[in-house]
Design an enzyme around this catalytic site. Structure first.
Site, PDB file in Angstrom:
ATOM      1  N   GLU A 139       0.838  -1.206   0.000  1.00  0.00           N
ATOM      2  CA  GLU A 139       0.000   0.000   0.000  1.00  0.00           C
ATOM      3  C   GLU A 139       0.867   1.248   0.000  1.00  0.00           C
ATOM      4  OE1 GLU A 139      -2.791  -0.692  -1.046  1.00  0.00           O
ATOM      5  OE2 GLU A 139      -4.221  -0.284   0.561  1.00  0.00           O
ATOM      6  N   THR A 181      -6.225  10.486  -5.506  1.00  0.00           N
ATOM      7  CA  THR A 181      -6.227  10.248  -4.068  1.00  0.00           C
ATOM      8  C   THR A 181      -5.914  11.549  -3.330  1.00  0.00           C
ATOM      9  OG1 THR A 181      -5.446   8.014  -4.482  1.00  0.00           O
ATOM     10  CG2 THR A 181      -5.264   8.808  -2.231  1.00  0.00           C
TER      11      THR A 181
END
Lengths: 307, 307
Positions: free
Chosen positions: B128, B181
């Protein structure tokens, strides 16, 4: 039934990670109240022992609740109330909530049980509003439902009764100092960082999971308050010592009951709860502050008829 | 075992009231990956289908995870990875988490299962971080543990696996628009009011209670997000229509999956979940935006070997 004597438990609100959302009833202390039907309609207060509270039935928390319930049902009788206050006003143990919840419970019995626990909580909130200026539900709901309760929402009011692990014990110490509710409110910040909001939320979620699964370790790891405790603890002498020594004595967690000054600890089993009490006693015995300590199982049933 | 093919489920993070704390795995879509032992040590990527991702094994999420696990165990073999991406990058369905979690799961199998799910989650967080810059745990934990998971804390990392009511179904719509994001993060406020923090917290507590007691109505009343949704919904065309019509079609709740643009709905039963899908399809069919819709049971087991 013309007269009943009831017990209304003291309560711990917030319970660390459950700021403004959780409440918990305890067995060891609670108000006793006698409600007696009268031919004269309306509500009167015949006696108040244990605290200096108003006899004005439109201002006293218990009688305000009784008035509202009589106004709703309009029975052919009135009520007189004798209050034996065991939960000290200003203690942070839900003193007004005990009287308000007890009144709602007792009046419901005298009226033939027309109301649900949720409705009784709504009535009891009127007592909280009369006593504290704000119709908060966490203490009154805990006193009415018993056990651990979640105030899921206010609009509409929704109360979730949570399970209570068998061996959960509560220790409370009430140092007899005064913290004004106003001060306890003003010391809080109006906002929190999103990171702290998430942390508090995840801790509450962890505590709820722990209650459902009897996971005492998870309960312990979840009893952390990043919203109120960092600010309010400054108002309570020896907070850090009480907390540190309580945890050393084996408590699952230690925190502020409501807005204080009472501190609570949760423990697994009576023995540890008593050890925690001793650790608290040792600290406050060295001060000039008077204090009471209670060691108690969680009260599971809420208010009850005792005579 | 010299080669395995695995399935790593797509995931819905946040789940409305669980902002940055809850994750949920779904059955209908997930990455497929083949991990094959090689005599050459280290990690290589032999194939990537379905997305434009780097073949640099020190940058690709799946291989970064594999490198870390090889470095820890130091076996006498290396690994080559074939990635069949079914979860689209940037969808909000945990695309990098699917690859990262799948890598952690598959490597653990090839290594002889030395690691716990919690350790696999720690490894997957490295993927991640490589893919998104932040080692968030909610998607990867959901993909590894399956079902509903709570990220109880980060320091130390603690994951609580929550129960999943039997009839809980998920509908997701992925409108193929890009939300960076960075934009999804920047649109959020850095602080929230204490009142909203309490509301979010009580809703999450309500959701958790609902999951433990199969109380679909309580789940429904708890699926409310006051922290992220009010700001992020502006980035997603027709959000309000999707939500309103989804609720009209019977959904328990509708919200943003992760940071979007995918929207999810939870429903009781397949029939309602399909009706919700139709209501979503009707709205986006009137636009020029391409979209995918999935109707799925909750994935209960997380990653699994399929060959």
């Amino acid at each position: 039934m013309d007269s009943i004597k009831i017990f209304a438990p003291a309560t711990v609100a917030n319970v660390s990670c459950g700021f403004d959302a959780l409440g918990l009833a305890i067995n060891a202390v609670g108000d006793e109240m006698i409600f007696t039907k009268t031919e004269t309609k309306g509500v009167s207060i015949s006696k108040i022992e244990g605290a200096e509270l108003t006899f004005d039935s439109h201002k006293n928390a218990a009688s305000v609740v009784a008035w509202a319930m009589l106004d709703k049902i309009k029975p052919d009788f009135g009520v007189t109330i004798a209050l034996y206050k065991k939960v000290k006003p200003g203690s942070g143990l839900g003193s007004s909530a005990s009287s308000s919840a007890g009144a709602a419970f007792a009046m419901n019995k005298l009226l033939g049980n027309p109301f649900s626990n949720l409705e009784l909580t709504e009535f009891a909130r009127l007592g909280e509003k009369a006593a504290c200026g704000s119709p908060i539900a966490d203490n009154v709901a805990a006193a009415i439902y018993g056990g651990f309760i979640l105030v899921k929402s206010y609009d509409p009011l929704e109360i979730v009764k949570l399970p209570v692990p068998e061996e959960l014990w509560v220790t409370v110490i009430h140092p007899q100092i005064e913290i004004k509710t106003e001060d306890a409110r003003n010391v809080l910040q109006p906002t929190v960082t999103v990171a702290n909001a998430v942390k508090q939320s995840a801790n509450l979620a962890g505590l709820i999971s722990g209650l459902y699964t009897d996971n005492y370790k998870l309960i312990s790891r979840s009893l952390e308050d990043v919203i109120a405790e960092p600010y309010r603890k400054k108002l309570i002498p020896h907070f850090d010592d009480i907390k540190n020594d309580g945890l050393k004595a084996g408590a699952l967690g230690v925190g502020i009951s409501g807005s204080g000054p009472t501190l609570f600890a949760l423990s697994k089993g009576e023995k540890i709860a008593k050890n925690v009490a001793e650790s608290m006693r040792t600290i406050y015995s060295k001060t000039t502050i008077d204090f009471n300590i209670y060691v108690s199982k969680v009260n599971l049933n809420g208010c009850e008829i005792i005579e």
